[in-house]
Design a protein around this motif. Sequence first.
Motif, PDB file in Angstrom:
ATOM      1  N   PHE A  11      -4.010 -10.622   7.193  1.00 44.57           N
ATOM      2  CA  PHE A  11      -2.706 -11.139   7.615  1.00 44.57           C
ATOM      3  C   PHE A  11      -2.780 -12.636   7.895  1.00 44.57           C
ATOM      4  N   GLY A  12      -1.703 -13.329   7.510  1.00 44.08           N
ATOM      5  CA  GLY A  12      -1.564 -14.739   7.850  1.00 44.08           C
ATOM      6  C   GLY A  12      -2.278 -15.713   6.943  1.00 44.08           C
ATOM      7  N   VAL A  13      -2.699 -15.293   5.750  1.00 40.08           N
ATOM      8  CA  VAL A  13      -3.405 -16.213   4.859  1.00 40.08           C
ATOM      9  C   VAL A  13      -2.656 -16.527   3.569  1.00 40.08           C
ATOM     10  N   SER A  14      -1.580 -15.788   3.295  1.00 41.46           N
ATOM     11  CA  SER A  14      -0.873 -16.014   2.028  1.00 41.46           C
ATOM     12  C   SER A  14       0.157 -17.133   2.160  1.00 41.46           C
ATOM     13  N   LEU A  15       0.440 -17.750   1.039  1.00 39.73           N
ATOM     14  CA  LEU A  15       1.499 -18.752   0.986  1.00 39.73           C
ATOM     15  C   LEU A  15       2.826 -18.045   0.739  1.00 39.73           C
ATOM     16  N   ALA A  16       3.928 -18.703   1.033  1.00 37.34           N
ATOM     17  CA  ALA A  16       5.262 -18.122   0.860  1.00 37.34           C
ATOM     18  C   ALA A  16       5.421 -17.585  -0.558  1.00 37.34           C
ATOM     19  N   GLY A  17       5.835 -16.317  -0.651  1.00 31.98           N
ATOM     20  CA  GLY A  17       6.058 -15.697  -1.944  1.00 31.98           C
ATOM     21  C   GLY A  17       4.825 -15.176  -2.642  1.00 31.98           C
TER      22      GLY A  17
END
Length: 98
Positions: free
Chosen positions: A36-42
């Motif tokens: 959780f919390g490592v992806s970029l928007a989209g």
Amino acid sequence: MNLTRSAFIAGAVATALAGLTSQASAAGRPPQEKCFGVSLAGYNDCAAGPGTSCAGTSKRDYQGNAWKLVPKGTCITMKSPTSPTGRGQLVEFKEVRR
């Protein structure tokens, strides 16, 4: 051999081969975990909170309720500026604004 029986046998063989292929590809991958919390928007894999449906629907970079599949053991080493620790988390978290 009649045509129906030949088609049935061909379908059974194709199904068996497809099953072996998917098992082999899954076996060749390292174990994965949700981070959780490592992806970029989209670019999340799924679970992006209220108002979103699934993969690719996160609205902000490093969103605390959106996860990405990563190789097992690497999540807590990844950068996450919105995380309380500054690193990816194995569970959903409330974002910290710095």
